[in-house]
Write a protein that holds these residues in place. Sequence first.
Motif, PDB file in Angstrom:
ATOM      1  N   LEU A   4      -4.534  13.419 -12.726  1.00 32.02           N
ATOM      2  CA  LEU A   4      -4.657  14.796 -13.229  1.00 32.02           C
ATOM      3  C   LEU A   4      -3.304  14.368 -14.536  1.00 32.02           C
ATOM      4  N   GLU A   5      -2.146  14.764 -13.526  1.00 26.66           N
ATOM      5  CA  GLU A   5      -0.673  14.583 -14.618  1.00 26.66           C
ATOM      6  C   GLU A   5      -0.585  13.401 -15.848  1.00 26.66           C
ATOM      7  N   MET A   6      -0.831  11.853 -15.530  1.00 28.94           N
ATOM      8  CA  MET A   6      -0.888  10.958 -15.868  1.00 28.94           C
ATOM      9  C   MET A   6      -2.306  11.766 -17.393  1.00 28.94           C
ATOM     10  N   SER A   7      -3.140  12.059 -17.851  1.00 25.93           N
ATOM     11  CA  SER A   7      -3.992  11.959 -18.528  1.00 25.93           C
ATOM     12  C   SER A   7      -3.642  13.250 -19.485  1.00 25.93           C
ATOM     13  N   GLN A   8      -2.751  13.791 -18.936  1.00 26.51           N
ATOM     14  CA  GLN A   8      -1.990  14.676 -19.795  1.00 26.51           C
ATOM     15  C   GLN A   8      -0.083  14.350 -20.333  1.00 26.51           C
ATOM     16  N   LEU A   9       0.223  13.213 -20.199  1.00 24.86           N
ATOM     17  CA  LEU A   9       1.435  12.431 -20.601  1.00 24.86           C
ATOM     18  C   LEU A   9       1.869  13.278 -22.190  1.00 24.86           C
ATOM     19  N   GLY A  10       2.604  13.659 -22.729  1.00 22.66           N
ATOM     20  CA  GLY A  10       3.120  13.143 -23.792  1.00 22.66           C
ATOM     21  C   GLY A  10       3.373  11.877 -24.263  1.00 22.66           C
ATOM     22  N   VAL A  11       4.246  10.599 -23.307  1.00 27.96           N
ATOM     23  CA  VAL A  11       4.731   9.906 -23.980  1.00 27.96           C
ATOM     24  C   VAL A  11       2.964   8.822 -23.541  1.00 27.96           C
ATOM     25  N   PRO A  12       3.578   7.279 -23.841  1.00 26.95           N
ATOM     26  CA  PRO A  12       2.359   6.488 -23.577  1.00 26.95           C
ATOM     27  C   PRO A  12       2.790   5.987 -22.638  1.00 26.95           C
ATOM     28  N   ILE A  13       1.683   4.971 -22.011  1.00 27.45           N
ATOM     29  CA  ILE A  13       2.015   4.334 -20.955  1.00 27.45           C
ATOM     30  C   ILE A  13       0.792   2.964 -20.570  1.00 27.45           C
ATOM     31  N   LEU A  14       1.778   2.050 -20.414  1.00 24.38           N
ATOM     32  CA  LEU A  14       1.123   0.760 -20.234  1.00 24.38           C
ATOM     33  C   LEU A  14       1.486   0.654 -18.984  1.00 24.38           C
ATOM     34  N   SER A  15      -0.290   0.448 -18.901  1.00 22.58           N
ATOM     35  CA  SER A  15       0.046  -0.465 -17.666  1.00 22.58           C
ATOM     36  C   SER A  15      -0.527  -1.405 -16.941  1.00 22.58           C
ATOM     37  N   ILE A  16      -0.352  -2.649 -16.329  1.00 21.85           N
ATOM     38  CA  ILE A  16      -0.453  -4.055 -15.816  1.00 21.85           C
ATOM     39  C   ILE A  16      -0.800  -4.214 -14.865  1.00 21.85           C
ATOM     40  N   SER A  21       0.689  -1.236  -0.370  1.00 25.23           N
ATOM     41  CA  SER A  21      -0.283  -0.186  -0.404  1.00 25.23           C
ATOM     42  C   SER A  21       0.901   0.696   0.184  1.00 25.23           C
ATOM     43  N   PRO A  22       1.147   2.196  -0.895  1.00 28.61           N
ATOM     44  CA  PRO A  22       2.334   2.920  -1.504  1.00 28.61           C
ATOM     45  C   PRO A  22       0.977   4.233  -0.147  1.00 28.61           C
ATOM     46  N   SER A  23       2.203   4.868   0.134  1.00 34.61           N
ATOM     47  CA  SER A  23       2.116   6.039   0.773  1.00 34.61           C
ATOM     48  C   SER A  23       2.237   7.724  -0.270  1.00 34.61           C
ATOM     49  N   PRO A  24       2.377   8.502   0.557  1.00 32.89           N
ATOM     50  CA  PRO A  24       2.237   9.645  -1.065  1.00 32.89           C
ATOM     51  C   PRO A  24       3.184   9.829  -1.607  1.00 32.89           C
ATOM     52  N   GLU A  25       4.265   9.747  -1.061  1.00 32.23           N
ATOM     53  CA  GLU A  25       5.940   9.859  -1.818  1.00 32.23           C
ATOM     54  C   GLU A  25       6.057   8.763  -2.593  1.00 32.23           C
ATOM     55  N   GLY A  26       5.232   7.201  -2.126  1.00 34.27           N
ATOM     56  CA  GLY A  26       5.942   6.632  -3.342  1.00 34.27           C
ATOM     57  C   GLY A  26       4.607   7.259  -4.834  1.00 34.27           C
ATOM     58  N   TYR A  27       3.996   7.366  -4.539  1.00 35.44           N
ATOM     59  CA  TYR A  27       3.198   8.364  -5.719  1.00 35.44           C
ATOM     60  C   TYR A  27       3.682   9.474  -6.160  1.00 35.44           C
ATOM     61  N   ARG A  28       4.071  10.457  -5.578  1.00 32.18           N
ATOM     62  CA  ARG A  28       4.883  10.966  -5.784  1.00 32.18           C
ATOM     63  C   ARG A  28       6.612  10.940  -6.504  1.00 32.18           C
ATOM     64  N   LYS A  29       7.052  10.247  -5.766  1.00 28.74           N
ATOM     65  CA  LYS A  29       8.188   8.898  -6.680  1.00 28.74           C
ATOM     66  C   LYS A  29       7.571   8.653  -7.860  1.00 28.74           C
ATOM     67  N   SER A  30       6.782   8.445  -8.369  1.00 32.97           N
ATOM     68  CA  SER A  30       5.833   7.518  -9.645  1.00 32.97           C
ATOM     69  C   SER A  30       6.105   8.457 -10.095  1.00 32.97           C
ATOM     70  N   LEU A  31       5.180   9.927  -9.658  1.00 35.02           N
ATOM     71  CA  LEU A  31       4.755  10.844 -10.673  1.00 35.02           C
ATOM     72  C   LEU A  31       6.586  11.364 -11.119  1.00 35.02           C
ATOM     73  N   ARG A  32       7.528  11.743  -9.956  1.00 32.24           N
ATOM     74  CA  ARG A  32       8.665  12.709 -11.051  1.00 32.24           C
ATOM     75  C   ARG A  32       9.699  11.468 -11.629  1.00 32.24           C
ATOM     76  N   LEU A  33       9.489  10.071 -11.643  1.00 29.73           N
ATOM     77  CA  LEU A  33       9.623   8.859 -12.578  1.00 29.73           C
ATOM     78  C   LEU A  33       8.972   9.910 -13.851  1.00 29.73           C
ATOM     79  N   MET A  34       7.435   9.454 -13.972  1.00 29.63           N
ATOM     80  CA  MET A  34       6.998   9.834 -15.583  1.00 29.63           C
ATOM     81  C   MET A  34       7.408  10.881 -16.098  1.00 29.63           C
ATOM     82  N   LYS A  35       6.994  12.514 -15.249  1.00 31.10           N
ATOM     83  CA  LYS A  35       7.557  13.991 -16.114  1.00 31.10           C
ATOM     84  C   LYS A  35       9.144  13.552 -16.419  1.00 31.10           C
ATOM     85  N   GLN A  36      10.623  12.642 -15.407  1.00 30.70           N
ATOM     86  CA  GLN A  36      11.045  12.481 -16.313  1.00 30.70           C
ATOM     87  C   GLN A  36      10.724  11.604 -18.056  1.00 30.70           C
ATOM     88  N   ALA A  37      10.408  10.706 -17.767  1.00 25.74           N
ATOM     89  CA  ALA A  37       9.754   9.659 -19.048  1.00 25.74           C
ATOM     90  C   ALA A  37       9.798  10.615 -20.210  1.00 25.74           C
TER      91      ALA A  37
END
Length: 262
Positions: free
Chosen positions: A132-144, A80-96
């Motif tokens: 919000l941020e994932m909905s607007q990213l300009g790279v493809p996302i595959l979720s499994i 069960s992720p904490s807020p910093e887990g989701y924020r780490k995810s977003l940081r990496l997605m913006k980097q991607a």
Amino acid sequence: MTKLNAHDVVQLARSSKRLRTIEIIDYITDSFIECHGDRYYGDDSAVIGGIGLISGEPVTLIGIQKGQTLEENIDTHFGSPSPEGYRKSLRLMKQAEKFNRPIITLVNTPGAYCGIEAEERGEGEAIARNLLEMSQLGVPILSIMTGEGGSGGALALAVANDVWMLEHSIYSVLSPEGFASILWKDSLRASEASDIMKLIAPDLKELHVIDKIISERSDEGLLSHETILEQLKSDIINQLGIYKSKSVDDIKSERYKRFRQF
């Protein structure tokens, strides 16, 4: 082979013997560099993220990790992720997005961590920001979905162009126990709830909530982990090839249309 009912699949999805995120990443990547921290508060062991090579192509991989021992599960809050887990995810997605890397997320969580400290650090805001941020990213996302896909805790990593599920995984707005408690005031009716919640892969595929099911068994019985991983890697490589032909506008538009249909 006997057909499994929804309750059977729930038990398999929660099994401690399921493939873990790190095992999947190790198999499907040629190499992987893990990144840590959200640059705000700290690191979250429940979320593994970094940069990997799949068939020579750089991708960003982010996954929710459960433990196999009591100590590991305590460290990851049982996936069960904490807020910093989701924020780490977003940081990496913006980097991607900055470096034009496709994103692959591997989801196995009963839901976001519900401790008071998570609420104090903005759990709801962190999840909402990811949506919000994932909905607007300009790279493809595959979720499994690789095991449990619980509520907003799973959706925070699943606003994707394509959503797949391993055959014995689940994806729903809440747990069968929670559903039974709310509807019938009796969590012991979770098995009955599982059958009517439409939380298993075939039902979700029929409803167009997901796009693909990765088989975990044949007529002879359950497939080995290696066989499942081999098929998963092949399917991912094929999907990455499809993404290469799409423009940024196509990627954004297809993701938008996918979620507007609901």
